[in-house]
Design a protein around this motif. Sequence first.
Motif, PDB file in Angstrom:
ATOM      1  N   SER A  13      13.347 -14.026 -14.735  1.00 48.96           N
ATOM      2  CA  SER A  13      14.529 -13.165 -14.654  1.00 48.96           C
ATOM      3  C   SER A  13      14.154 -11.706 -14.903  1.00 48.96           C
ATOM      4  N   CYS A  14      13.240 -11.472 -15.850  1.00 51.40           N
ATOM      5  CA  CYS A  14      12.762 -10.111 -16.102  1.00 51.40           C
ATOM      6  C   CYS A  14      12.097  -9.539 -14.853  1.00 51.40           C
ATOM      7  N   LEU A  15      11.306 -10.365 -14.190  1.00 52.87           N
ATOM      8  CA  LEU A  15      10.627  -9.911 -12.973  1.00 52.87           C
ATOM      9  C   LEU A  15      11.632  -9.603 -11.869  1.00 52.87           C
ATOM     10  N   MET A  16      12.684 -10.419 -11.740  1.00 53.32           N
ATOM     11  CA  MET A  16      13.704 -10.160 -10.725  1.00 53.32           C
ATOM     12  C   MET A  16      14.426  -8.835 -10.989  1.00 53.32           C
ATOM     13  N   ARG A  17      14.673  -8.546 -12.252  1.00 48.46           N
ATOM     14  CA  ARG A  17      15.291  -7.267 -12.618  1.00 48.46           C
ATOM     15  C   ARG A  17      14.380  -6.108 -12.216  1.00 48.46           C
ATOM     16  N   ALA A  18      13.086  -6.234 -12.527  1.00 53.95           N
ATOM     17  CA  ALA A  18      12.140  -5.184 -12.171  1.00 53.95           C
ATOM     18  C   ALA A  18      12.036  -5.019 -10.655  1.00 53.95           C
ATOM     19  N   LEU A  19      12.064  -6.130  -9.918  1.00 52.34           N
ATOM     20  CA  LEU A  19      12.006  -6.073  -8.453  1.00 52.34           C
ATOM     21  C   LEU A  19      13.219  -5.352  -7.882  1.00 52.34           C
ATOM     22  N   GLY A  20      14.394  -5.660  -8.419  1.00 54.39           N
ATOM     23  CA  GLY A  20      15.600  -5.025  -7.928  1.00 54.39           C
ATOM     24  C   GLY A  20      15.597  -3.530  -8.172  1.00 54.39           C
ATOM     25  N   ARG A  21      15.180  -3.112  -9.367  1.00 55.16           N
ATOM     26  CA  ARG A  21      15.124  -1.681  -9.674  1.00 55.16           C
ATOM     27  C   ARG A  21      14.081  -0.985  -8.814  1.00 55.16           C
ATOM     28  N   PHE A  22      12.971  -1.674  -8.574  1.00 55.39           N
ATOM     29  CA  PHE A  22      11.940  -1.120  -7.699  1.00 55.39           C
ATOM     30  C   PHE A  22      12.485  -0.901  -6.291  1.00 55.39           C
ATOM     31  N   TYR A  23      13.207  -1.904  -5.760  1.00 53.33           N
ATOM     32  CA  TYR A  23      13.740  -1.758  -4.415  1.00 53.33           C
ATOM     33  C   TYR A  23      14.794  -0.656  -4.348  1.00 53.33           C
ATOM     34  N   GLY A  24      15.568  -0.502  -5.415  1.00 51.86           N
ATOM     35  CA  GLY A  24      16.562   0.563  -5.444  1.00 51.86           C
ATOM     36  C   GLY A  24      15.933   1.940  -5.304  1.00 51.86           C
ATOM     37  N   GLY A  25      14.719   2.107  -5.842  1.00 51.40           N
ATOM     38  CA  GLY A  25      14.050   3.388  -5.740  1.00 51.40           C
ATOM     39  C   GLY A  25      13.213   3.557  -4.483  1.00 51.40           C
ATOM     40  N   GLU A  26      12.874   2.436  -3.818  1.00 50.21           N
ATOM     41  CA  GLU A  26      11.999   2.494  -2.647  1.00 50.21           C
ATOM     42  C   GLU A  26      12.694   2.029  -1.370  1.00 50.21           C
ATOM     43  N   ARG A  27      14.015   1.925  -1.394  1.00 50.30           N
ATOM     44  CA  ARG A  27      14.754   1.386  -0.251  1.00 50.30           C
ATOM     45  C   ARG A  27      14.459   2.158   1.039  1.00 50.30           C
ATOM     46  N   GLU A  28      14.500   3.474   0.974  1.00 49.74           N
ATOM     47  CA  GLU A  28      14.299   4.265   2.182  1.00 49.74           C
ATOM     48  C   GLU A  28      12.862   4.182   2.675  1.00 49.74           C
ATOM     49  N   ARG A  29      11.894   4.128   1.767  1.00 45.25           N
ATOM     50  CA  ARG A  29      10.503   4.038   2.169  1.00 45.25           C
ATOM     51  C   ARG A  29      10.209   2.685   2.837  1.00 45.25           C
ATOM     52  N   LEU A  30      10.766   1.603   2.280  1.00 45.05           N
ATOM     53  CA  LEU A  30      10.530   0.277   2.846  1.00 45.05           C
ATOM     54  C   LEU A  30      11.321   0.064   4.137  1.00 45.05           C
ATOM     55  N   VAL A  87       0.834  -1.207   0.000  1.00 50.21           N
ATOM     56  CA  VAL A  87       0.000   0.000   0.000  1.00 50.21           C
ATOM     57  C   VAL A  87       0.871   1.261   0.000  1.00 50.21           C
ATOM     58  N   ALA A  88       1.928   1.247   0.816  1.00 49.59           N
ATOM     59  CA  ALA A  88       2.772   2.439   0.954  1.00 49.59           C
ATOM     60  C   ALA A  88       3.506   2.777  -0.336  1.00 49.59           C
ATOM     61  N   SER A  89       3.823   1.763  -1.138  1.00 48.14           N
ATOM     62  CA  SER A  89       4.620   2.001  -2.347  1.00 48.14           C
ATOM     63  C   SER A  89       3.838   1.718  -3.623  1.00 48.14           C
ATOM     64  N   PHE A  90       2.509   1.721  -3.543  1.00 51.57           N
ATOM     65  CA  PHE A  90       1.714   1.292  -4.700  1.00 51.57           C
ATOM     66  C   PHE A  90       1.889   2.225  -5.895  1.00 51.57           C
ATOM     67  N   ARG A  91       2.333   3.429  -5.664  1.00 47.89           N
ATOM     68  CA  ARG A  91       2.582   4.354  -6.772  1.00 47.89           C
ATOM     69  C   ARG A  91       3.556   3.759  -7.774  1.00 47.89           C
ATOM     70  N   ARG A  92       4.483   2.933  -7.299  1.00 45.20           N
ATOM     71  CA  ARG A  92       5.430   2.258  -8.195  1.00 45.20           C
ATOM     72  C   ARG A  92       5.198   0.764  -8.255  1.00 45.20           C
ATOM     73  N   SER A  93       4.677   0.177  -7.162  1.00 47.31           N
ATOM     74  CA  SER A  93       4.575  -1.289  -7.119  1.00 47.31           C
ATOM     75  C   SER A  93       3.470  -1.831  -8.015  1.00 47.31           C
ATOM     76  N   TRP A  94       2.555  -0.971  -8.507  1.00 47.69           N
ATOM     77  CA  TRP A  94       1.519  -1.483  -9.402  1.00 47.69           C
ATOM     78  C   TRP A  94       2.127  -2.043 -10.688  1.00 47.69           C
ATOM     79  N   LYS A  95       3.279  -1.493 -11.083  1.00 48.00           N
ATOM     80  CA  LYS A  95       3.960  -2.012 -12.269  1.00 48.00           C
ATOM     81  C   LYS A  95       4.476  -3.432 -12.009  1.00 48.00           C
ATOM     82  N   ILE A  96       5.003  -3.634 -10.797  1.00 40.31           N
ATOM     83  CA  ILE A  96       5.481  -4.963 -10.423  1.00 40.31           C
ATOM     84  C   ILE A  96       4.314  -5.936 -10.350  1.00 40.31           C
ATOM     85  N   TRP A  97       3.169  -5.443  -9.868  1.00 45.61           N
ATOM     86  CA  TRP A  97       1.976  -6.280  -9.793  1.00 45.61           C
ATOM     87  C   TRP A  97       1.571  -6.772 -11.188  1.00 45.61           C
TER      88      TRP A  97
END
Length: 255
Positions: A232-249, A186-196
């Motif tokens: 593997s594509c999903l893992m790449r997307a997850l890693g980039r997502f975490y790189g941008g949301e590290r401080e929020r998470l 919920v807190a990061s849904f602004r970006r996590s919807w793409k991962i969804w």
Amino acid sequence: MTGPNGASPASTAAPRSGFWAESLDALRYPLRPRTLLFLAAAALGLTVKPLVAGLLGPGLAQTLQTPLVAVAGVTGLAALVLLPQFFVDIIRRSAAGEDAAPAWPGFPDPAALLARSLKMVAVLLWPLLPLLLYAAALGDRRPSIAAVAALLALAALYLPMSLLRLAVTGRLWPSLLPSNVIEPVVASFRRSWKIWLATLAVLLYLPASALPARIPVAGPTIAVLAGLYCWSCLMRALGRFYGGERERLNWGGEV
């Protein structure tokens, strides 16, 4: 100014970019020769029995049934043990802003590799459990398309954050607890919807993989390779997502 590992701060976070740029980056990432070779080797390891049986024909394959099962067991287990390490390495490198593909994992600590593999299996099955229970309860009855779609969408929403937390912290139970997963979603849904959406596409590939699996001889290997590529594509997307949301998470951990 450098970070604790001698890297500049700019290299420790994945850059933000548009939806299509991120999607193309994730789709291109596994196309590196080293990554493709590893995924192909893993796919062969997981499908060596049907592949060899298709090459030899049913008669000879039946004669060599026992050694074929033994070889398939060894290669399949090796692939299942090494793949989680490879996927976690993709997440960590991508979260750090690196574009280089990870090296092929080895067997320096087989017990640790097996433990990580079992943890990942648990994280993969947990969000799908409601869907599996629903399918088991149906028996011979026809499933409701709306119910299946809703359960699949929920699994796709839950799975990536649970898997990401496991990759970051290495801890299983905190990665399964709904309170530790739903709040970050919920807190990061602004970006996590793409991962969804990406996770939903990967999950939808599972039943769709029956189509390439029908190709004579190499069909099962092609189907598994395509699935590993998507993963593997999903893992790449997850890693980039975490790189941008590290401080929020704010999970800490190893990444």
